[in-house]
Scaffold this motif. Sequence first.
Motif, mmCIF file in Angstrom:
data_model
loop_
_atom_site.group_PDB
_atom_site.id
_atom_site.type_symbol
_atom_site.label_atom_id
_atom_site.label_comp_id
_atom_site.label_asym_id
_atom_site.label_seq_id
_atom_site.Cartn_x
_atom_site.Cartn_y
_atom_site.Cartn_z
ATOM 1 N N ALA A 34 -9.428 22.387 37.098
ATOM 2 C CA ALA A 34 -8.200 23.142 37.376
ATOM 3 C C ALA A 34 -8.366 24.617 37.050
ATOM 4 O O ALA A 34 -7.769 25.484 37.697
ATOM 5 N N SER A 35 -9.198 24.926 36.049
ATOM 6 C CA SER A 35 -9.392 26.318 35.646
ATOM 7 C C SER A 35 -10.250 27.103 36.633
ATOM 8 O O SER A 35 -10.352 28.327 36.533
ATOM 9 N N GLY A 36 -10.862 26.403 37.591
ATOM 10 C CA GLY A 36 -11.770 27.061 38.525
ATOM 11 C C GLY A 36 -11.094 27.615 39.767
ATOM 12 O O GLY A 36 -11.784 28.082 40.672
ATOM 13 N N TRP A 37 -9.767 27.588 39.799
ATOM 14 C CA TRP A 37 -9.037 28.041 40.971
ATOM 15 C C TRP A 37 -8.348 29.371 40.676
ATOM 16 O O TRP A 37 -8.025 29.675 39.539
ATOM 17 N N SER A 38 -8.112 30.146 41.739
ATOM 18 C CA SER A 38 -7.423 31.417 41.589
ATOM 19 C C SER A 38 -6.273 31.511 42.591
ATOM 20 O O SER A 38 -6.499 31.343 43.793
ATOM 21 N N PRO A 39 -5.046 31.754 42.083
ATOM 22 C CA PRO A 39 -4.664 31.772 40.668
ATOM 23 C C PRO A 39 -4.832 30.394 40.049
ATOM 24 O O PRO A 39 -4.974 29.404 40.769
ATOM 25 N N PRO A 40 -4.833 30.295 38.710
ATOM 26 C CA PRO A 40 -5.046 28.993 38.072
ATOM 27 C C PRO A 40 -4.019 27.966 38.542
ATOM 28 O O PRO A 40 -2.861 28.288 38.803
ATOM 29 N N LEU A 41 -4.459 26.728 38.656
ATOM 30 C CA LEU A 41 -3.552 25.646 39.031
ATOM 31 C C LEU A 41 -2.580 25.364 37.894
ATOM 32 O O LEU A 41 -2.946 25.427 36.721
ATOM 33 N N PRO A 42 -1.320 25.029 38.219
ATOM 34 C CA PRO A 42 -0.403 24.588 37.159
ATOM 35 C C PRO A 42 -0.951 23.331 36.481
ATOM 36 O O PRO A 42 -1.678 22.546 37.091
ATOM 37 N N LYS A 43 -0.602 23.148 35.227
ATOM 38 C CA LYS A 43 -1.108 22.003 34.480
ATOM 39 C C LYS A 43 -0.474 20.708 34.951
ATOM 40 O O LYS A 43 0.737 20.629 35.172
ATOM 41 N N ALA A 44 -1.312 19.691 35.107
ATOM 42 C CA ALA A 44 -0.857 18.354 35.493
ATOM 43 C C ALA A 44 -1.956 17.377 35.112
ATOM 44 O O ALA A 44 -2.922 17.209 35.856
ATOM 45 N N PRO A 45 -1.847 16.736 33.972
ATOM 46 C CA PRO A 45 -2.912 15.848 33.502
ATOM 47 C C PRO A 45 -3.167 14.680 34.449
ATOM 48 O O PRO A 45 -2.244 14.159 35.087
ATOM 49 N N GLY A 46 -4.428 14.297 34.546
ATOM 50 C CA GLY A 46 -4.800 13.091 35.280
ATOM 51 C C GLY A 46 -5.205 13.287 36.712
ATOM 52 O O GLY A 46 -5.735 12.358 37.342
ATOM 53 N N PHE A 47 -4.997 14.464 37.272
ATOM 54 C CA PHE A 47 -5.325 14.715 38.674
ATOM 55 C C PHE A 47 -6.771 15.194 38.824
ATOM 56 O O PHE A 47 -7.274 15.964 38.008
ATOM 57 N N ASP A 48 -7.419 14.729 39.888
ATOM 58 C CA ASP A 48 -8.656 15.326 40.360
ATOM 59 C C ASP A 48 -8.302 16.338 41.442
ATOM 60 O O ASP A 48 -7.334 16.138 42.192
ATOM 61 N N HIS A 49 -9.075 17.414 41.534
ATOM 62 C CA HIS A 49 -8.801 18.460 42.521
ATOM 63 C C HIS A 49 -9.995 18.581 43.454
ATOM 64 O O HIS A 49 -11.095 18.968 43.043
#
Length: 302
Positions: free
Chosen positions: A14-29
């Motif tokens: 999740a931290s590798g996206w711009s702008p950062p992705l909102p937090k949501a535990p358990g998801f694969d991106h």
Amino acid sequence: MSASEPRPSPSVAASGWSPPLPKAPGFDHLVVDTPGLRSHVAAIGEGEPVVLLHGFPQHWWQWHAVAPVLAARGYRVLCPDLRGAGWTVADDPRVERETRLRDLLTLFDALHIERAHLVSHDMGAITAMQLSYDHPDRVRTAVELAVPPGFMTFSPKVLPGFRHLPPFIWHRPGASLRALFSAAYVARPMSEATVEAHLAPMRRPEIDGAVRPLTRGMILPEAMRLMRGVYRRRRLTVPTLFVFGRSDRPWTEEVMGRVCRRPERYADRAEFAYVDDAAHFITDDAPAAVAGLALDWFDKAA
């Protein structure tokens, strides 16, 4: 799968996206590369596929409180960012009435989805409706949120439901969309953090720039088809549940009863449900109720 076929990338943090992705535990991106489009897809769970199509100006995160409930019941839940939204990247900014439909069919094929349960909201329900009418073999069941059926009868009573469109038609780059999350559209006030999470991708010029094309190229042509009664001359064969918040004006139970009389004339199975203490942004107002209605519909209508 050959090397030339579209394929999803491994999950991206999740931290590798711009702008950062909102937090949501358990998801694969995932990133799914198809011709002309790099689709961001948030996925959770394993099992029979459920595809969730977000509204406007939202994206995959709209489902962060709904998707885990579905996944816990044994479903593979996929939340794509549709063209012009979220973290999906399109080569061509133009949008026509069925552009997102073609994108979705290509995504289904890339992810090897033969048939899926479909849950949609707002603008996403346009694409869901198109898929249900034109490709019913790809949809097991459908749940459409906060949007009237294609077979509704047009009435002046529903005109307030389109009051939000003029600002989108003439949207100026950089103009704020925060007013959409006002008391006119929500039953429960949204926190500043929630509004920011929904609007984060608008900082990307191509997403801000997609507001006009989506409105002019997709929403207005479909609205005209609804007014002309195009879908009243077709048959909806996919079992579909239409869900509204009781505080969502003008789509009240009374009005919907008037403009959707005798749904059996137009659909094999169409039912309506109304959620207390919820308005247009029903997945924010009442995510547990949305998840519960969807799961019940999957079970009894599939």
